[in-house]
Design an enzyme around this catalytic site. Structure first.
Site, short mmCIF file in Angstrom:
data_model
loop_
_atom_site.label_atom_id
_atom_site.label_comp_id
_atom_site.label_asym_id
_atom_site.label_seq_id
_atom_site.Cartn_x
_atom_site.Cartn_y
_atom_site.Cartn_z
N GLY A 102 0.84 -1.21 0.00
CA GLY A 102 0.00 0.00 0.00
C GLY A 102 0.86 1.24 0.00
CB SER B 221 0.89 3.99 -4.76
OG SER B 221 -0.44 3.83 -4.32
CG ASP C 193 -6.34 -6.99 -4.56
OD1 ASP C 193 -6.23 -7.20 -3.33
OD2 ASP C 193 -7.37 -6.55 -5.09
CG ASN D 187 0.79 1.17 4.95
OD1 ASN D 187 0.48 1.89 5.90
ND2 ASN D 187 0.52 1.51 3.68
CB SER E 250 -6.22 1.56 13.43
OG SER E 250 -7.08 2.57 13.93
CE1 TYR F 129 -9.06 0.64 9.03
CE2 TYR F 129 -9.34 1.59 11.20
CZ TYR F 129 -8.58 1.43 10.06
OH TYR F 129 -7.34 2.03 9.96
CB ALA G 49 -9.94 -5.74 9.95
CE LYS G 50 -5.86 -1.07 10.03
NZ LYS G 50 -4.73 -1.47 9.16
P1 NAD Z 1 -4.57 5.46 2.19
O1 NAD Z 1 -5.97 5.14 1.79
O2 NAD Z 1 -3.93 6.70 1.71
O3 NAD Z 1 -3.59 4.25 1.78
C1 NAD Z 1 -3.98 2.90 1.84
C2 NAD Z 1 -3.15 2.16 0.81
O4 NAD Z 1 -3.50 0.77 0.86
C3 NAD Z 1 -3.44 2.65 -0.62
O5 NAD Z 1 -2.23 2.79 -1.31
C4 NAD Z 1 -4.28 1.52 -1.20
O6 NAD Z 1 -4.18 1.37 -2.59
C5 NAD Z 1 -3.68 0.32 -0.47
N1 NAD Z 1 -4.57 -0.82 -0.54
C6 NAD Z 1 -5.88 -0.90 -0.15
N2 NAD Z 1 -6.38 -2.11 -0.47
C7 NAD Z 1 -5.37 -2.80 -1.05
C8 NAD Z 1 -5.28 -4.09 -1.60
N3 NAD Z 1 -6.33 -4.92 -1.63
N4 NAD Z 1 -4.10 -4.49 -2.13
C9 NAD Z 1 -3.04 -3.67 -2.13
N5 NAD Z 1 -3.06 -2.42 -1.63
C10 NAD Z 1 -4.22 -1.99 -1.10
O7 NAD Z 1 -4.59 5.41 3.75
P2 NAD Z 1 -3.42 5.46 4.86
O8 NAD Z 1 -3.93 6.31 5.94
O9 NAD Z 1 -2.10 5.74 4.26
O10 NAD Z 1 -3.48 3.94 5.38
C11 NAD Z 1 -2.34 3.13 5.55
C12 NAD Z 1 -2.57 2.18 6.69
O11 NAD Z 1 -2.67 2.94 7.90
C13 NAD Z 1 -3.88 1.39 6.59
O12 NAD Z 1 -3.66 0.07 7.01
C14 NAD Z 1 -4.79 2.11 7.56
O13 NAD Z 1 -5.82 1.28 8.03
C15 NAD Z 1 -3.81 2.53 8.62
N6 NAD Z 1 -4.25 3.62 9.48
C16 NAD Z 1 -4.56 4.84 8.94
C17 NAD Z 1 -4.99 5.87 9.80
C18 NAD Z 1 -5.37 7.23 9.30
O14 NAD Z 1 -5.93 8.01 10.07
N7 NAD Z 1 -5.07 7.59 8.05
C19 NAD Z 1 -5.06 5.63 11.18
C20 NAD Z 1 -4.74 4.38 11.68
C21 NAD Z 1 -4.32 3.39 10.82
#
Ligand code: NAD
Length: 248
Positions: A13, A15, A64, A91, A143, A156, A159-160
């Protein structure tokens, strides 16, 4: 393999958001980085070009995370380019906010497939190489909601919480193979994942946070980098929560 080879970090994840910030942090710290992405080829390629221009080492590989064979193929490609994976950052994730009674079976399954089966898939592909070399570090991304639970985020949070259980159990199992497994459980972070929250929601979250703001992807990336690195050499099975004090 050349002895001066850079360590290889594979980040899922990666990008955008926290994953992209982690890719940049690892690359600038001397790792060869594999950016595993699902569909944003252009964003992933742009990030690779940016890092290569800085003299870093990076490739982008599409998969994926829910697809067992696609993940295996992606890891194989990454291994051919940079050798075995030294650091894995799991991630990739999705989020959704709705009442539990509105969550469909498909939506619940997608949440579990992405966070839990996805974690299984990537670890299953990478871990044997770490075990045979008796070295490696895995950082999972959960999370705060996986610790405390969040209203309207039952799927969510479930899962977390599973990611945390996975981390602790695997840390016990592979510690004797000199592999560390830790979890970063961020609070609210400024990424696309939270674009659906209203300004009012955001203000409320900032008010509830002792540091009075949400986090940046770079701050989470630094925590991940620390846990992956030798600086955390006696830390395993732990959940570290960069959250501005929202949960203490
Ligand atoms: P984001 O949506 O910007 O990034 C999530 C990334 O995961 C994206 O690049 C997406 O393409 C990729 N992804 C989703 N499904 C996928 C799949 N099936 N196969 C491959 N890649 C996949 O969000 P983020 O905030 O950067 O999230 C990153 C991690 O941090 C996640 O696990 C999220 O749950 C966790 N998180 C985020 C927050 C927040 O507030 N942003 C808080 C706690 C935890």
């Amino acid at each position: 393999m050349l002895s001066n080879k850079r360590p290889h970090a594979l980040i899922t994840g990666a990008s955008r958001g926290i994953g992209a910030a982690a890719a940049e942090a690892f690359a600038r710290s001397g790792y060869s980085v594999t950016i595993l992405y699902k569909s944003s080829t252009e964003r992933a390629d742009d990030l690779v070009v940016k890092l290569l221009q800085e003299g870093c080492d990076a490739i982008a590989v599409q998969a994926d995370i829910r697809d067992y064979y696609a993940v295996r193929a992606a890891v194989h490609k990454a291994n051919l380019q940079f050798g075995a994976v030294d650091v894995l950052v799991s991630n990739a994730g999705i989020a959704s906010q709705k009442l539990f009674t509105d969550v469909t079976p498909d939506e619940f399954r997608e949440m579990m497939d992405t966070h839990v089966t996805g974690l299984y898939n990537i670890v299953e592909a990478v871990l044997p190489g770490m075990i045979s070399r008796k070295t490696g570090s895995i950082v999972t991304v959960s999370s705060i909601w996986g610790i405390t639970g969040a209203s309207c985020e039952v799927a969510y949070s479930t899962a977390k919480a599973a990611v945390i259980g996975f981390t602790k159990a695997l840390a016990k199992e592979v510690g004797p193979s000199n592999i560390r497994v830790n979890c970063v459980a961020p609070g609210v972070v400024d990424t696309d994942m939270n674009r659906g929250l209203t300004a009012e929601d955001m203000n409320m979250l900032c008010e509830e946070t002792p540091l009075e703001r949400i986090g940046t992807p770079e701050e989470i990336a630094e925590t991940i980098l620390f846990l992956a690195s030798g600086k955390a050499s006696f830390i395993t099975g732990q959940v570290i929560s960069p959250n501005g004090g929202l949960v203490i």
